[in-house]
Design an enzyme around this catalytic site. Structure first.
Site, short mmCIF file in Angstrom:
data_model
loop_
_atom_site.label_atom_id
_atom_site.label_comp_id
_atom_site.label_asym_id
_atom_site.label_seq_id
_atom_site.Cartn_x
_atom_site.Cartn_y
_atom_site.Cartn_z
N THR A 72 0.83 -1.20 0.00
CA THR A 72 0.00 0.00 0.00
C THR A 72 0.87 1.26 0.00
O THR A 72 2.05 1.22 0.35
CB THR A 72 -0.94 0.04 1.22
OG1 THR A 72 -0.15 0.03 2.42
CG2 THR A 72 -1.86 -1.18 1.23
N ASP A 73 0.27 2.38 -0.39
CA ASP A 73 0.99 3.65 -0.40
C ASP A 73 0.34 4.62 0.59
O ASP A 73 -0.50 4.21 1.41
CB ASP A 73 1.05 4.25 -1.81
CG ASP A 73 -0.34 4.50 -2.40
OD1 ASP A 73 -1.34 4.51 -1.62
OD2 ASP A 73 -0.44 4.68 -3.62
N GLN A 74 0.68 5.89 0.54
CA GLN A 74 0.17 6.87 1.50
C GLN A 74 -1.34 7.07 1.38
O GLN A 74 -1.99 7.51 2.32
CB GLN A 74 0.90 8.20 1.32
CG GLN A 74 0.67 9.19 2.45
CD GLN A 74 1.57 10.40 2.35
OE1 GLN A 74 2.38 10.51 1.43
NE2 GLN A 74 1.46 11.32 3.30
N ILE A 77 -3.99 2.65 -0.68
CA ILE A 77 -4.33 1.75 -1.77
C ILE A 77 -3.05 1.09 -2.25
O ILE A 77 -1.95 1.52 -1.90
CB ILE A 77 -5.03 2.49 -2.94
CG1 ILE A 77 -4.11 3.56 -3.53
CG2 ILE A 77 -6.36 3.09 -2.47
CD1 ILE A 77 -4.68 4.25 -4.76
#
Length: 198
Positions: A72-74, A77
């Protein structure tokens, strides 16, 4: 001729020259016998397949797994770069399922580098989702081929992404190889898998 994976017909006569012959025979499904021809240095194998009709496609299931937290990212997602990694995971799984594991191909001096890859994103995945990748081999001629991918959410069935990748066969010196001539057993595995997809 099919040395790896499922032997499609009731009886197959398999010929392979080299030190991998006995190992390859052990990978074949079904029961059979083998005799070693010392004159030609070849293992000649007869394999009897006892699979029921309709079981042939059991080895060609879509690749699936849950998404990982580190992917996941910031925005919470799955980061877009991970889809390309998923394509590779699906390809490796596909080779394993049709009976030609990539590490076995490397030991025999055959490599499949990526020549190009693209992905179109339609809907985001989140941590804990389970994705399913349906892939299909295209334009296979023994020297190059391409793969198409459709990435679905397993539970909802929604299409989240599509992609393509292009590949070539090379030796350990990164020189192009025509596997129909040099690795006919691997060529036949690809041809059989492609015919099953149709």
């Amino acid at each position: 001729m099919r040395l790896f994976g499922v032997c499609r017909k009731n009886v197959r006569y398999l010929h392979f020259f080299g030190r991998y012959a006995r190992e390859i025979y052990n990978k074949c499904y079904g029961r059979g016998f083998a005799r070693y021809n010392t004159r030609y240095g070849a293992l000649v194998t007869t394999v009897i397949n006892h699979r029921k009709r309709g079981d042939e496609m059991s080895d060609y299931k879509p690749y699936e797994r849950k998404t990982y937290y580190y992917e996941t990212d910031q925005m919470s997602i799955i980061h877009h770069a991970n889809y390309i990694r998923w394509f590779e995971e699906a390809r490796i799984d596909f080779l394993e399922r049709i009976g030609i594991p990539y590490d076995e191909m490397e030991r025999r001096g055959l490599l499949i580098p990526v020549l190009g890859v693209s992905c179109k994103y339609k809907k985001a995945f989140r941590y804990g989702d389970t994705f399913r990748i349906c892939m299909k081999i295209q334009d296979f001629k023994g020297v190059k081929f391409s793969v198409t991918y459709e990435v679905y959410h397993k539970e909802s069935g929604q299409l989240h992404a599509t992609g393509t990748s292009e590949h070539g066969f090379v030796d350990s010196n990164l020189m192009p190889v025509n596997i129909k001539k040099i690795y006919p057993d691997i060529y036949e595995c690809f041809v059989s898998a492609i015919s099953d997809e149709k």
